[in-house]
Scaffold this active site. Structure first.
Site, PDB file in Angstrom:
ATOM      1  N   CYS A 189     -16.329   1.725   0.307  1.00  0.00           N
ATOM      2  CA  CYS A 189     -15.209   0.864   0.716  1.00  0.00           C
ATOM      3  C   CYS A 189     -14.850   1.042   2.191  1.00  0.00           C
ATOM      4  CB  CYS A 189     -13.999   1.123  -0.171  1.00  0.00           C
ATOM      5  SG  CYS A 189     -13.321   2.792  -0.025  1.00  0.00           S
ATOM      6  N   GLN A 235     -10.246  -3.990  -3.367  1.00  0.00           N
ATOM      7  CA  GLN A 235     -11.575  -3.573  -2.914  1.00  0.00           C
ATOM      8  C   GLN A 235     -12.643  -3.941  -3.940  1.00  0.00           C
ATOM      9  OE1 GLN A 235     -12.379  -1.965   0.193  1.00  0.00           O
ATOM     10  NE2 GLN A 235     -14.362  -2.699  -0.514  1.00  0.00           N
ATOM     11  N   ARG A 245       0.879  -1.183   0.000  1.00  0.00           N
ATOM     12  CA  ARG A 245       0.000   0.000   0.000  1.00  0.00           C
ATOM     13  C   ARG A 245       0.905   1.219   0.000  1.00  0.00           C
ATOM     14  NH1 ARG A 245      -5.378   1.477   3.455  1.00  0.00           N
ATOM     15  NH2 ARG A 245      -6.155   0.019   1.899  1.00  0.00           N
ATOM     16  N   HIS A 250      -7.295   0.722  -6.419  1.00  0.00           N
ATOM     17  CA  HIS A 250      -7.515  -0.133  -5.232  1.00  0.00           C
ATOM     18  C   HIS A 250      -8.248  -1.406  -5.694  1.00  0.00           C
ATOM     19  CE1 HIS A 250      -7.864  -1.358  -1.209  1.00  0.00           C
ATOM     20  NE2 HIS A 250      -8.772  -0.527  -0.742  1.00  0.00           N
ATOM     21  N   ARG A 286     -13.516  -8.539   1.823  1.00  0.00           N
ATOM     22  CA  ARG A 286     -12.090  -8.341   1.551  1.00  0.00           C
ATOM     23  C   ARG A 286     -11.322  -9.598   1.947  1.00  0.00           C
ATOM     24  NH1 ARG A 286     -10.000  -3.235   1.434  1.00  0.00           N
ATOM     25  NH2 ARG A 286      -8.102  -4.335   0.865  1.00  0.00           N
ATOM     26  N   ASP A 291     -17.266   7.218  -2.013  1.00  0.00           N
ATOM     27  CA  ASP A 291     -16.043   7.095  -1.193  1.00  0.00           C
ATOM     28  C   ASP A 291     -15.776   8.482  -0.613  1.00  0.00           C
ATOM     29  OD1 ASP A 291     -13.634   6.212  -0.087  1.00  0.00           O
ATOM     30  OD2 ASP A 291     -12.526   6.255  -1.977  1.00  0.00           O
TER      31      ASP A 291
HETATM   32  N1  NVA Z   1      -9.968   6.690  -1.631  1.00  0.00           N
HETATM   33  C1  NVA Z   1      -9.605   6.291  -0.295  1.00  0.00           C
HETATM   34  C2  NVA Z   1      -9.826   4.823  -0.100  1.00  0.00           C
HETATM   35  C3  NVA Z   1      -9.503   4.318   1.290  1.00  0.00           C
HETATM   36  C4  NVA Z   1      -9.678   2.838   1.431  1.00  0.00           C
HETATM   37  C5  NVA Z   1      -8.172   6.668  -0.024  1.00  0.00           C
HETATM   38  O1  NVA Z   1      -7.329   6.477  -0.904  1.00  0.00           O
HETATM   39  O2  NVA Z   1      -7.888   7.190   1.048  1.00  0.00           O
HETATM   40  N1   CP Z   2     -11.318  -0.101   2.367  1.00  0.00           N
HETATM   41  C1   CP Z   2     -10.066  -0.159   2.828  1.00  0.00           C
HETATM   42  O1   CP Z   2      -9.122  -0.421   2.095  1.00  0.00           O
HETATM   43  O2   CP Z   2      -9.934   0.099   4.162  1.00  0.00           O
HETATM   44  P1   CP Z   2      -8.591   0.282   4.988  1.00  0.00           P
HETATM   45  O3   CP Z   2      -7.981   1.605   4.580  1.00  0.00           O
HETATM   46  O4   CP Z   2      -9.041   0.282   6.423  1.00  0.00           O
HETATM   47  O5   CP Z   2      -7.660  -0.840   4.696  1.00  0.00           O
END
Ligand code: NVA
Ligand code: CP
Length: 297
Positions: free
Chosen positions: A255, A130, A100, A127, A284, A215
């Protein structure tokens, strides 16, 4: 055999994705196996996470393997050891790696130098894990998503761009409603313009949709834009009024984590007639187990 990565939904073909979803549904019914005995997952997190960390770690444990959590704070990655070197070293000791990070280019470099499969656990661009959970959830609740209409309301972010790839791979129509200036990257839209449309009219976009998704308005790394974004997205909240325009049996997904009262009303998020966010989060776990099985075999 050549190593495969999962940096994007486009790394698997539609028939592999379909089998993966079916396998995830199967694994949910029989979660404990020994299929990953002796296997180790490396987990590199440069951003925060609740769901992703727990689902990968629990998934490995349930299948007889183990996982190592690596944060830049306590590895040499955070002190500037080159990604190329880190990828070579880490991949020489584990069987599969999830990353990540911020720039998508970084995970591509990592994957290029890794000798084992690399999974995208969120970048600024995509992502995909997800989306596996989202499609599993839709399939479980309503059957195949093929030919359905999905509306994305809100920021043209990593989740939105993953939905564009999903529209292609799972064969559905995607309408995107976002404020001007917050559209997804044009190359994603351009490559899928036969099934993806963009507007800044959430009411029109949601009409008769089978699935409505949103989101956060400010993603991780955009915290300093939060106030400006709250203003720009004021008319893009998903609530009962908006969902009322969708198809009668439409579902709502997010998500998570969610900001109640911003991109989604608290009432809608908590309304089990529409909202499947808790099943979506749980999936997930199951979807990523199916993904790791595919990549490890
Ligand atoms: N769009 C959000 C998704 C978090 C799971 C982010 O990147 O922070
Ligand atoms: N939806 C998701 O990826 O959540 P986290 O940021 O908690 O891993």
């Amino acid at each position: 055999m050549t190593k495969r990565n999962f940096l994007s939904l486009l790394d698997l073909n539609p028939s592999e994705l379909k089998s993966l979803i079916n396998r995830a549904i199967e694994l949910k019914k029989a979660p404990i196996t020994n299929n990953f005995a002796g296997k180790v997952l490396g987990m590199i997190f440069e951003k925060s996470s609740t769901r992703t960390r727990i689902s990968f770690e629990a998934g490995m444990a349930q299948m007889g393997g183990s996982a190592i959590f690596l944060s830049p704070r306590d590895t040499q990655l955070g002190r500037g050891e080159p990604i190329e070197d880190s990828a070579r070293v880490i991949s020489s000791m584990v069987d599969i790696i999830m990353v990540r990070t911020f720039e998508h280019a970084k995970i591509k470099t990592f994957a290029k130098h890794s000798s084992v499969p690399v999974i995208n656990a969120l970048t600024d661009a995509l992502h995909p894990c997800q989306l596996l959970a989202d499609i599993q959830t839709y399939t479980e609740q309503r059957g195949s998503i093929e030919g359905k209409t999905v509306t994305w309301v809100g920021d043209g972010n990593n989740m939105c761009q993953s939905y564009i790839n999903a529209a292609k791979q799972f064969d559905f129509e995607l309408r995107i409603a976002c404020p001007t200036g917050f559209e997804p990257r044009s190359d994603f839209v351009e490559a899928n313009k036969d099934r993806v449309s963009i507007s800044n009219d959430p009411q029109a976009a949601v009409k008769n949709s089978d699935l409505v998704v949103t989101d956060v308005w400010a993603s991780m790394g955009q915290e300093q834009e939060q106030n400006e974004r709250v203003k720009a997205f004021a008319n893009f909240q998903v609530n009962h009024e908006l969902m009322g325009l969708a198809a009668k049996d439409a579902l709502f997904m997010h998500c998570l984590p969610a900001h109640r009262g911003q991109e989604v009303s608290s009432e809608l998020l908590e309304d089990p007639n529409y909202s499947v966010v808790w099943a979506e989060a749980e999936n997930r776990l199951h979807a990523q187990k199916a993904l790791m099985e595919l990549l490890l075999n």
